[in-house]
Design an enzyme around this catalytic site. Structure first.
Site, mmCIF file in Angstrom:
data_model
loop_
_atom_site.group_PDB
_atom_site.id
_atom_site.type_symbol
_atom_site.label_atom_id
_atom_site.label_comp_id
_atom_site.label_asym_id
_atom_site.label_seq_id
_atom_site.Cartn_x
_atom_site.Cartn_y
_atom_site.Cartn_z
ATOM 1 C CE LYS A 171 40.026 57.883 43.137
ATOM 2 N NZ LYS A 171 41.200 57.375 44.108
ATOM 3 C CD GLU A 246 44.630 41.003 43.240
ATOM 4 O OE1 GLU A 246 44.268 40.955 44.537
ATOM 5 O OE2 GLU A 246 45.327 41.828 43.071
ATOM 6 C CB CYS A 280 47.082 41.159 47.527
ATOM 7 S SG CYS A 280 46.467 42.937 47.234
ATOM 8 C CD GLU A 378 45.278 41.039 52.774
ATOM 9 O OE1 GLU A 378 44.318 41.803 53.100
ATOM 10 O OE2 GLU A 378 45.979 41.132 52.047
HETATM 11 C C1 SIN Z 1 49.070 42.530 44.906
HETATM 12 O O1 SIN Z 1 49.533 42.838 45.992
HETATM 13 O O2 SIN Z 1 48.021 42.554 44.642
HETATM 14 C C2 SIN Z 1 50.047 42.206 43.744
HETATM 15 C C3 SIN Z 1 51.243 41.268 43.891
HETATM 16 C C4 SIN Z 1 51.746 40.894 42.388
HETATM 17 O O3 SIN Z 1 51.253 41.377 41.402
HETATM 18 O O4 SIN Z 1 52.676 40.036 42.750
#
Ligand code: SIN
Length: 474
Positions: A171, A246, A280, A378
């Site tokens: 999805k 994650e 992230c 963040e």
């Molecule tokens: C993410 O932003 O979760 C992925 C970054 C990455 O795999 O380096």
């Protein structure tokens, strides 16, 4: 037949309501996808469930052949995939090409790794007893993926799931479903058996609920916000779902006085401005020891000023648009909050809403303090706030003042200080003199509120396996 939903080896969804997909560079519509409901999601789950017995019984070698066909098609069509990704997500074309290669690397690595799923034999305490441990696929896997890495966050899940013998439903997010559709089209060309891969698009809450409620889905793998991750964990409790999460990050970088500033500046600029800071694991706050503070700030600002902001399809663009208005407003709020509380804007500090797109200048802030919003949330944007520290211990302490624990970075040439920082940080991924640590063969994931489980590496395969212990009396 238009490519919309992919269920049990067929493209479907023509009769469903459609959702528009926008180009964040200018707000133009770049495609439409189907808005599927519970009925179609259940059909995708049923297809994956039906395909599981035969897919899981194939040998790892046979499964690897399918995966390698998909890998090769991705490489062959990397330009098309990359262009589509830039159109719907905005990242500069060169980064999109890089992401396609990164995405393909998960498929290749796990095609190989599937051949190394070993069980074990345990020495028994009785002469007539044999003890064996088998590793078997968890079953049907549903993947809920984010917009910031439209291809790689699918393949990081799909590669190990399929290699382990699981079947799969993806999805994708409403912002970037077209790259996902293209990937599944390539999987269709690669000839995967019916039902092994399925794709549903539409409302996250409707599809998410159908997935979380289903007893047939044994594993949910999610990349996205901590807020949504927590909800999914709650919803999965009823069927005791195996989950990998994650989630959000708020990555610190600690630059010590003996750092090689060439490495520190290059690594922090690469990390922070990758994908316009919408990553992230990208560095969100920097702690620099006082004796190198001014030089570091100056040098980072020089590099930031060189970066060109614009449409990701334009030649020479380094920083594309921000994904949407909300993202843009959050960045602006963080910068305004810092400046109004005494931070100095060394470069950047402004955004623009331009012809339907939202852009933010690469920004460097100095004299930042720990109580500012940007040091506690963040940002997901191209802003580097730099805070002065006086010791290694202070760096570790401030870096750990976050409920998140995804990635952290340290810059030092000293083995002993670097080891002290690495061991003291509560983070799942550490880049030591390295701004871009991600790789298919390495574990990726966070501690604390940044998630559960790991993707990538042997740990990423573990996530799709059950352990079965057999005690056999002769
Ligand atoms: C993410 O932003 O979760 C992925 C970054 C990455 O795999 O380096």
């Amino acid at each position: 037949m238009e490519k919309l939903l992919y269920i049990n080896g067929s493209w479907t969804g023509d009769s469903l309501e459609k959702i528009e997909v926008f180009n964040p560079a200018n707000g133009e519509v770049v495609g439409t996808v189907a808005s599927c409901g519970k009925e179609e999601t259940d059909a995708a789950i049923d297809a994956a469930h039906k395909a599981f017995p035969s897919w899981s019984k194939l040998t790892a070698y046979e499964r690897a052949d399918y995966l390698m066909k998909l890998h090769d098609l991705m490489i062959e069509q990397k330009e098309e995939l990359a262009e589509l990704m830039t159109l719907e997500m905005g990242k500069p074309l060169k980064e999109s090409v890089g992401e396609v290669m990164y995405a393909a690397s998960f498929i290749k690595w796990y095609a190989e790794e599937g051949k190394r799923i070993y069980g074990r034999t345990i020495p028994s305490s009785a002469e007539n007893k044999r003890m064996q441990v088998l590793r078997q696929p968890v079953g049907v896997v549903a993947a809920i993926t984010p917009w910031n890495f439209p291809a790689a966050m699918i393949t990081r899940k799909l590669g190990p799931a399929l290699a382990a013998g699981c079947t799969f439903i993806v999805k994708p997010p409403k912002e970037t479903p077209l790259t996902a559709i293209k990937l599944v089209e390539l999987a269709d060309q690669a000839g995967f058996p019916k039902g092994v891969i399925n794709l549903v698009t539409g409302s996250s809450s409707v599809i998410g609920k159908a997935i979380m409620d289903s007893e047939k889905v044994r594993k949910v793998t999610f990349t996205g916000s901590t807020e949504i991750g927590k909800k999914l964990i709650e919803q999965g409790a009823a069927t005791v779902k195996n989950v990998s999460m994650e989630l959000g990050g708020h990555a610190p970088a600690v630059v010590l006085e003996d750092a090689d500033l060439n490495k520190a500046v290059a690594g922090i600029v690469a990390s922070k401005f990758r994908n316009a800071g919408q990553t992230c694991i990208c560095i969100n706050r920097v702690y620099v020891q006082e004796s190198v503070y001014e030089e570091f700030v100056e040098r980072v600002a020089v590099e930031a000023k060189k970066l060109k902001v614009g449409n990701g399809l334009d030649e020479g663009t380094d920083i594309g648009p921000i994904i949407n208005k909300d993202g843009y407003e959050k960045i602006s709020e963080h910068v305004e909050n810092a400046v109004s509380n005494g931070a100095e804007c060394v470069t950047g500090g402004k955004g623009r809403a331009d012809n339907g797109g939202y852009y933010y200048e690469p920004t460097v802030l100095k004299n930042v303090s720990q109580d500012m919003l940007i040091m506690n949330e963040e940002t997901f944007g191209p802003v580097i706030p730099i805070h002065k520290i006086s010791s290694v211990e202070e760096g570790i302490r401030l870096a750990n003042t976050s409920p998140f624990g995804l990635a952290a970075y340290v810059y030092t040439e000293s083995m002993s200080k670097g080891t002290q920082v690495v061991e003291g940080l509560d983070y799942g991924i550490i880049g030591w003199n390295d701004g871009v640590p991600s790789a298919a063969q390495a574990p990726f994931g966070g501690m604390k509120e940044s998630g559960l489980g790991r993707e990538g590496g042997v740990e990423g395969m573990e996530a799709y396996l059950e352990t079965k212990y057999v005690s056999f009396v002769l």
